[in-house]
Design an enzyme around this catalytic site. Structure first.
Site, PDB file in Angstrom:
ATOM      1  N   ARG A  38       0.813  -1.220   0.000  1.00 26.28           N
ATOM      2  CA  ARG A  38       0.000   0.000   0.000  1.00 26.28           C
ATOM      3  C   ARG A  38       0.847   1.272   0.000  1.00 26.28           C
ATOM      4  O   ARG A  38       0.296   2.370  -0.104  1.00 26.28           O
ATOM      5  CB  ARG A  38      -0.972  -0.020   1.180  1.00 26.28           C
ATOM      6  CG  ARG A  38      -2.094  -1.036   0.929  1.00 26.28           C
ATOM      7  CD  ARG A  38      -3.193  -1.076   1.975  1.00 26.28           C
ATOM      8  NE  ARG A  38      -3.536   0.187   2.557  1.00 26.28           N
ATOM      9  CZ  ARG A  38      -3.539   0.423   3.876  1.00 26.28           C
ATOM     10  NH1 ARG A  38      -3.217  -0.512   4.732  1.00 26.28           N
ATOM     11  NH2 ARG A  38      -3.892   1.610   4.335  1.00 26.28           N
ATOM     12  N   ASN A  39       2.163   1.138   0.134  1.00 19.84           N
ATOM     13  CA  ASN A  39       2.998   2.331   0.019  1.00 19.84           C
ATOM     14  C   ASN A  39       2.980   2.773  -1.442  1.00 19.84           C
ATOM     15  O   ASN A  39       3.146   1.965  -2.351  1.00 19.84           O
ATOM     16  CB  ASN A  39       4.431   2.061   0.484  1.00 19.84           C
ATOM     17  CG  ASN A  39       5.222   3.351   0.613  1.00 19.84           C
ATOM     18  OD1 ASN A  39       5.387   4.092  -0.347  1.00 19.84           O
ATOM     19  ND2 ASN A  39       5.686   3.632   1.815  1.00 19.84           N
ATOM     20  N   ARG A  40       2.807   4.062  -1.646  1.00 22.14           N
ATOM     21  CA  ARG A  40       2.596   4.569  -3.005  1.00 22.14           C
ATOM     22  C   ARG A  40       3.874   5.057  -3.690  1.00 22.14           C
ATOM     23  O   ARG A  40       3.807   5.625  -4.777  1.00 22.14           O
ATOM     24  CB  ARG A  40       1.537   5.673  -2.946  1.00 22.14           C
ATOM     25  CG  ARG A  40       0.202   5.086  -2.458  1.00 22.14           C
ATOM     26  CD  ARG A  40      -0.784   6.123  -2.030  1.00 22.14           C
ATOM     27  NE  ARG A  40      -0.346   6.772  -0.801  1.00 22.14           N
ATOM     28  CZ  ARG A  40      -1.002   7.770  -0.208  1.00 22.14           C
ATOM     29  NH1 ARG A  40      -2.108   8.231  -0.731  1.00 22.14           N
ATOM     30  NH2 ARG A  40      -0.550   8.322   0.904  1.00 22.14           N
ATOM     31  N   PHE A  41       5.033   4.808  -3.084  1.00 24.41           N
ATOM     32  CA  PHE A  41       6.301   5.294  -3.640  1.00 24.41           C
ATOM     33  C   PHE A  41       6.488   4.888  -5.098  1.00 24.41           C
ATOM     34  O   PHE A  41       6.807   5.719  -5.940  1.00 24.41           O
ATOM     35  CB  PHE A  41       7.482   4.791  -2.799  1.00 24.41           C
ATOM     36  CG  PHE A  41       8.810   5.233  -3.332  1.00 24.41           C
ATOM     37  CD1 PHE A  41       9.320   6.473  -2.988  1.00 24.41           C
ATOM     38  CD2 PHE A  41       9.554   4.434  -4.194  1.00 24.41           C
ATOM     39  CE1 PHE A  41      10.554   6.904  -3.483  1.00 24.41           C
ATOM     40  CE2 PHE A  41      10.781   4.847  -4.696  1.00 24.41           C
ATOM     41  CZ  PHE A  41      11.274   6.091  -4.336  1.00 24.41           C
ATOM     42  N   THR A 134       4.777   8.991   1.064  1.00 23.47           N
ATOM     43  CA  THR A 134       4.030   8.044   0.232  1.00 23.47           C
ATOM     44  C   THR A 134       3.447   6.902   1.066  1.00 23.47           C
ATOM     45  O   THR A 134       2.793   6.024   0.534  1.00 23.47           O
ATOM     46  CB  THR A 134       4.941   7.457  -0.868  1.00 23.47           C
ATOM     47  OG1 THR A 134       6.057   6.805  -0.252  1.00 23.47           O
ATOM     48  CG2 THR A 134       5.411   8.530  -1.825  1.00 23.47           C
TER      49      THR A 134
END
Length: 157
Positions: A38-41, A134
């Site tokens: 789920r980290n958007r990096f 992020t």
């Protein structure tokens, strides 16, 4: 005490350094940066660079190097509860000269408030641009809003 075991990603052509605070539990498990699904990096940086979102660790490394991006974290070791940046204590910082002396970094960016505060504390002679985190914990920022803020990366590649 947790110790950072993920090697920095950079080469002599790296122009941008992006620093996080410390790897999340999921990143420590996968042994690579921004490993939480789920980290958007990866979605943010690939969108900014107009590229497909990399999936495998090999693809992520290639993506970073192709786009002259170095990635590491401010912290080498610390006490941390799970992945909670707010719980970080007893910090030993990473030695950023490993990257800065062996690349062509023109600008340092930090991913989120905690990374920024720690960067300034342990690198008072350096400057950085703070970008919104992020992390999935940063619910105030939609993916679109993150991408808008992170577009500044293009100015330095």
């Amino acid at each position: 005490m947790e110790t950072h075991t993920i090697e920095p990603i950079y080469d002599k052509n790296s122009r941008i350094l992006i620093l996080g605070s410390f790897p999340s539990v999921k990143s420590r498990e996968t042994r690579f940066f921004y490993g939480h699904p789920r980290n958007r990096f990866w979605k943010v940086t690939s969108s900014v660079m107009d590229e497909e979102c990399p999936v495998t660790i090999k693809d992520k490394k290639e993506f970073l190097l192709k786009n002259s991006i170095a990635v590491w974290d401010v912290i080498h070791s610390c006490d941390i509860e799970g992945s909670s940046d707010s719980s970080i204590k007893n910090v030993t910082p990473n030695d950023l000269s490993i990257i800065l002396d062996n690349s062509d970094i023109g600008q340092i960016f930090v991913n989120g408030n905690t990374a920024y505060k720690l960067f300034l504390k342990y690198n008072p002679d350096k400057s950085a641009v703070k970008l919104p985190s992020t992390s999935p914990a940063n619910a105030a920022f939609s993916l679109e809003r993150l991408i808008e803020h992170w577009k500044i990366l293009k100015d330095f590649t």
